[in-house]
Design a protein around this motif. Structure first.
Motif, PDB file in Angstrom:
ATOM      1  N   LYS A  13       0.793  -1.157  -0.078  1.00 45.48           N
ATOM      2  CA  LYS A  13      -0.106   0.057  -0.181  1.00 45.48           C
ATOM      3  C   LYS A  13       0.781   1.280   0.237  1.00 45.48           C
ATOM      4  CE  LYS A  13      -3.840  -2.104   0.273  1.00 45.48           C
ATOM      5  NZ  LYS A  13      -5.012  -2.165  -0.965  1.00 45.48           N
ATOM      6  N   ARG A  14       0.193   2.220  -0.555  1.00 45.21           N
ATOM      7  CA  ARG A  14       1.041   3.622  -0.442  1.00 45.21           C
ATOM      8  C   ARG A  14       0.821   4.496   0.815  1.00 45.21           C
ATOM      9  NH1 ARG A  14       3.259   4.480  -5.083  1.00 45.21           N
ATOM     10  NH2 ARG A  14       2.434   3.588  -7.062  1.00 45.21           N
ATOM     11  N   THR A  15       1.864   5.174   1.157  1.00 43.67           N
ATOM     12  CA  THR A  15       1.813   6.011   2.386  1.00 43.67           C
ATOM     13  C   THR A  15       0.349   6.838   2.137  1.00 43.67           C
ATOM     14  OG1 THR A  15       4.095   6.331   2.458  1.00 43.67           O
ATOM     15  CG2 THR A  15       2.760   8.100   3.635  1.00 43.67           C
ATOM     16  N   GLY A  16      -0.474   7.080   3.203  1.00 47.61           N
ATOM     17  CA  GLY A  16      -1.486   7.860   3.060  1.00 47.61           C
ATOM     18  C   GLY A  16      -2.862   6.925   2.748  1.00 47.61           C
ATOM     19  N   GLU A  17      -2.755   5.837   2.458  1.00 49.64           N
ATOM     20  CA  GLU A  17      -3.975   5.003   2.126  1.00 49.64           C
ATOM     21  C   GLU A  17      -4.337   4.633   3.290  1.00 49.64           C
ATOM     22  OE1 GLU A  17      -2.050   2.537  -1.548  1.00 49.64           O
ATOM     23  OE2 GLU A  17      -4.329   2.021  -1.013  1.00 49.64           O
ATOM     24  N   LYS A  18      -5.906   4.360   3.189  1.00 42.85           N
ATOM     25  CA  LYS A  18      -6.698   3.628   4.464  1.00 42.85           C
ATOM     26  C   LYS A  18      -6.448   2.212   4.072  1.00 42.85           C
ATOM     27  CE  LYS A  18     -10.829   3.977   6.761  1.00 42.85           C
ATOM     28  NZ  LYS A  18     -12.068   4.731   7.011  1.00 42.85           N
ATOM     29  N   VAL A  19      -6.209   1.347   5.042  1.00 43.75           N
ATOM     30  CA  VAL A  19      -6.027  -0.084   4.699  1.00 43.75           C
ATOM     31  C   VAL A  19      -6.692  -0.716   5.728  1.00 43.75           C
ATOM     32  CG1 VAL A  19      -4.273  -1.928   4.659  1.00 43.75           C
ATOM     33  CG2 VAL A  19      -3.531   0.391   4.287  1.00 43.75           C
ATOM     34  N   PHE A  20      -7.348  -1.860   5.142  1.00 41.55           N
ATOM     35  CA  PHE A  20      -8.320  -2.780   5.928  1.00 41.55           C
ATOM     36  C   PHE A  20      -7.509  -4.398   5.788  1.00 41.55           C
ATOM     37  CE2 PHE A  20     -12.252  -0.196   6.505  1.00 41.55           C
ATOM     38  CZ  PHE A  20     -11.981   0.484   5.457  1.00 41.55           C
ATOM     39  N   LEU A  21      -7.281  -4.810   7.134  1.00 42.51           N
ATOM     40  CA  LEU A  21      -6.915  -6.132   7.126  1.00 42.51           C
ATOM     41  C   LEU A  21      -8.087  -6.956   7.906  1.00 42.51           C
ATOM     42  CD1 LEU A  21      -3.095  -5.716   8.531  1.00 42.51           C
ATOM     43  CD2 LEU A  21      -4.117  -5.771   6.141  1.00 42.51           C
ATOM     44  N   GLU A  22      -8.503  -8.168   7.225  1.00 41.46           N
ATOM     45  CA  GLU A  22      -9.732  -8.808   7.593  1.00 41.46           C
ATOM     46  C   GLU A  22      -9.356 -10.075   8.104  1.00 41.46           C
ATOM     47  OE1 GLU A  22     -12.210  -5.697   6.081  1.00 41.46           O
ATOM     48  OE2 GLU A  22     -12.421  -7.428   7.492  1.00 41.46           O
ATOM     49  N   CYS A  23     -10.062 -10.681   9.214  1.00 43.59           N
ATOM     50  CA  CYS A  23      -9.810 -11.734   9.901  1.00 43.59           C
ATOM     51  C   CYS A  23     -11.078 -12.443  10.093  1.00 43.59           C
ATOM     52  CB  CYS A  23      -8.890 -11.506  11.209  1.00 43.59           C
ATOM     53  SG  CYS A  23      -8.683 -12.867  12.144  1.00 43.59           S
ATOM     54  N   VAL A  24     -11.328 -13.718  10.025  1.00 40.07           N
ATOM     55  CA  VAL A  24     -12.437 -14.542  10.319  1.00 40.07           C
ATOM     56  C   VAL A  24     -12.004 -15.801  10.994  1.00 40.07           C
ATOM     57  CG1 VAL A  24     -14.491 -15.862   9.245  1.00 40.07           C
ATOM     58  CG2 VAL A  24     -13.579 -13.778   8.245  1.00 40.07           C
ATOM     59  N   GLN A  25     -12.857 -16.084  11.952  1.00 40.94           N
ATOM     60  CA  GLN A  25     -12.467 -17.379  12.773  1.00 40.94           C
ATOM     61  C   GLN A  25     -13.889 -18.249  12.661  1.00 40.94           C
ATOM     62  OE1 GLN A  25     -14.160 -18.081  16.084  1.00 40.94           O
ATOM     63  NE2 GLN A  25     -14.498 -15.877  16.572  1.00 40.94           N
ATOM     64  N   ASP A  26     -13.667 -19.470  12.684  1.00 39.62           N
ATOM     65  CA  ASP A  26     -14.614 -20.573  12.589  1.00 39.62           C
ATOM     66  C   ASP A  26     -15.105 -21.181  13.957  1.00 39.62           C
ATOM     67  OD1 ASP A  26     -13.075 -22.965  10.498  1.00 39.62           O
ATOM     68  OD2 ASP A  26     -12.953 -22.107  12.608  1.00 39.62           O
ATOM     69  N   MET A  27     -14.528 -20.606  14.951  1.00 38.69           N
ATOM     70  CA  MET A  27     -14.657 -21.457  16.339  1.00 38.69           C
ATOM     71  C   MET A  27     -15.487 -20.793  17.223  1.00 38.69           C
ATOM     72  SD  MET A  27     -10.388 -22.021  16.271  1.00 38.69           S
ATOM     73  CE  MET A  27     -10.202 -20.307  15.736  1.00 38.69           C
ATOM     74  N   SER A  67     -11.619  -6.867  12.065  1.00 42.72           N
ATOM     75  CA  SER A  67     -10.990  -5.864  11.068  1.00 42.72           C
ATOM     76  C   SER A  67      -9.900  -5.012  11.528  1.00 42.72           C
ATOM     77  CB  SER A  67     -11.923  -5.217  10.171  1.00 42.72           C
ATOM     78  OG  SER A  67     -12.659  -6.012   9.567  1.00 42.72           O
ATOM     79  N   LEU A  68      -8.918  -4.878  11.218  1.00 45.02           N
ATOM     80  CA  LEU A  68      -7.858  -3.977  11.582  1.00 45.02           C
ATOM     81  C   LEU A  68      -7.682  -2.926  10.325  1.00 45.02           C
ATOM     82  CD1 LEU A  68      -5.474  -3.080  13.788  1.00 45.02           C
ATOM     83  CD2 LEU A  68      -3.956  -4.473  12.158  1.00 45.02           C
ATOM     84  N   ILE A  69      -7.719  -1.716  11.096  1.00 42.32           N
ATOM     85  CA  ILE A  69      -7.942  -0.281  10.236  1.00 42.32           C
ATOM     86  C   ILE A  69      -6.705   0.516  10.329  1.00 42.32           C
ATOM     87  CG2 ILE A  69      -9.305   1.481   9.256  1.00 42.32           C
ATOM     88  CD1 ILE A  69     -11.664  -0.184  10.550  1.00 42.32           C
ATOM     89  N   LEU A  70      -5.897   0.441   9.022  1.00 47.56           N
ATOM     90  CA  LEU A  70      -4.941   1.736   9.220  1.00 47.56           C
ATOM     91  C   LEU A  70      -5.587   3.024   8.587  1.00 47.56           C
ATOM     92  CD1 LEU A  70      -3.572  -0.873   9.519  1.00 47.56           C
ATOM     93  CD2 LEU A  70      -1.477   0.127   8.405  1.00 47.56           C
ATOM     94  N   GLU A  71      -6.008   3.933   9.275  1.00 45.75           N
ATOM     95  CA  GLU A  71      -6.716   5.100   8.827  1.00 45.75           C
ATOM     96  C   GLU A  71      -5.658   5.702   7.769  1.00 45.75           C
ATOM     97  OE1 GLU A  71      -9.911   5.903   9.381  1.00 45.75           O
ATOM     98  OE2 GLU A  71     -10.227   4.623  10.795  1.00 45.75           O
ATOM     99  N   SER A  72      -4.338   5.802   7.896  1.00 46.23           N
ATOM    100  CA  SER A  72      -3.730   6.779   6.893  1.00 46.23           C
ATOM    101  C   SER A  72      -2.276   5.919   7.085  1.00 46.23           C
ATOM    102  CB  SER A  72      -3.443   8.091   7.307  1.00 46.23           C
ATOM    103  OG  SER A  72      -2.725   8.605   6.504  1.00 46.23           O
ATOM    104  N   ALA A  73      -1.880   4.886   6.263  1.00 51.59           N
ATOM    105  CA  ALA A  73      -0.769   4.009   6.354  1.00 51.59           C
ATOM    106  C   ALA A  73       0.566   4.892   6.316  1.00 51.59           C
ATOM    107  CB  ALA A  73      -0.702   2.971   5.148  1.00 51.59           C
ATOM    108  N   SER A  74       1.485   4.344   7.146  1.00 54.23           N
ATOM    109  CA  SER A  74       2.784   5.113   7.284  1.00 54.23           C
ATOM    110  C   SER A  74       3.863   4.050   7.203  1.00 54.23           C
ATOM    111  CB  SER A  74       2.890   6.060   8.378  1.00 54.23           C
ATOM    112  OG  SER A  74       2.790   5.101   9.469  1.00 54.23           O
ATOM    113  N   THR A  75       5.177   4.364   6.641  1.00 52.81           N
ATOM    114  CA  THR A  75       5.802   3.485   6.359  1.00 52.81           C
ATOM    115  C   THR A  75       6.493   2.788   7.609  1.00 52.81           C
ATOM    116  OG1 THR A  75       7.796   5.070   6.477  1.00 52.81           O
ATOM    117  CG2 THR A  75       7.104   4.631   4.392  1.00 52.81           C
TER     118      THR A  75
END
Lengths: 114, 113
Positions: A13-27, A75-83
């Motif tokens: 991702k580029r600096t400043g982008e909003k990034v979503f990391l998704e996680c799902v569990q079935d337990m 979900s984990l959210i990076l509002e404005s990604a940085s290096t």
């Protein structure tokens, strides 16, 4: 077989982008966690959630937010990604309490911010 | 991942040797401990756990020892195999309320054939 699934193995991702990391569990676990893993620093807890719509800050929450709209998804959210957020991100889940608090991990998402 | 092992203490053994990996934990109130194994490119996997009311627990080829007096945990692997090569983490928690695991920094185990 128990399973924690992270949506991506690798992300760039580029600096400043909003990034979503998704996680799902079935337990049907109540607890879910987001860690980041960096060389020499081990696993550090970013945020965790012990119920739907509930969240708690971990040790390094700055620059991150989370969302838990459904029990199985965190979900984990990076509002404005940085290096300095380039890292390996690990999601985990566990039972809320009881005799066994083992955490089950996903395979990790390696995020590179350029 | 591939960079997890950088900057870590490393234990190198020969196939067939017994391995001992040590961990010092920080919180005297911790009452639950886990050892995890992380292979390259994968997330950590549970190996064995122990509660503070025990000082030893055995699994298949693995034994965990707990010394609460000095806050020390060890993982013993018998007849180490090349497939045991990985980074090993200890983790501690208090089994009450909203428990979270605190991880050690890890030890890399390298097993030579």
């Amino acid at each position: 077989d128990v399973k924690v699934t992270q949506s991506s193995r690798y992300l760039v991702k580029r600096t400043g982008e909003k990034v979503f990391l998704e996680c799902v569990q079935d337990m049907d676990h109540e607890n879910m966690f987001w860690y980041r893993q960096d060389p020499g620093l081990g696993l550090r807890l970013i945020y965790f959630s012990y119920d739907v719509k509930m969240k708690e800050k971990g040790d390094i929450p700055e620059g991150y937010s989370v969302s838990r709209e459904k029990k199985e998804r965190f979900s984990l959210i990076l509002e404005s990604a940085s290096t300095n957020q380039t890292s390996m991100y690990l999601c985990a889940s566990s039972l809320l309490s009881g005799m066994n608090t083992e955490a089950f991990f996903g395979q990790g998402t390696r995020l590179t911010v350029v | 991942g591939e960079s997890v092992g950088l900057h870590l203490p490393t234990l190198s053994v020969q196939e067939g040797d017994n391995s001992i990996i040590n961990c010092a934990y920080s919180n005297s109130a911790s009452d639950y401990f886990i050892w995890y194994k992380q292979e390259s490119g994968k997330g950590p996997q549970f190996i064995i756990d122990i509660r503070s009311n025990m000082d030893k627990r055995q699994g298949q080829r693995v034994t965990v020892l707990l010394n609460k007096t000095v806050k020390h945990l060890s993982l013993q692997i018998a007849a180490t195999q090349p497939g045991d090569s990985a980074v090993y983490f200890c983790a501690e928690s208090m089994n009450s309320g909203y428990s979270t695991l605190t991880f050690g920094k890890g030890t890399m185990l390298l097993v030579s054939p």
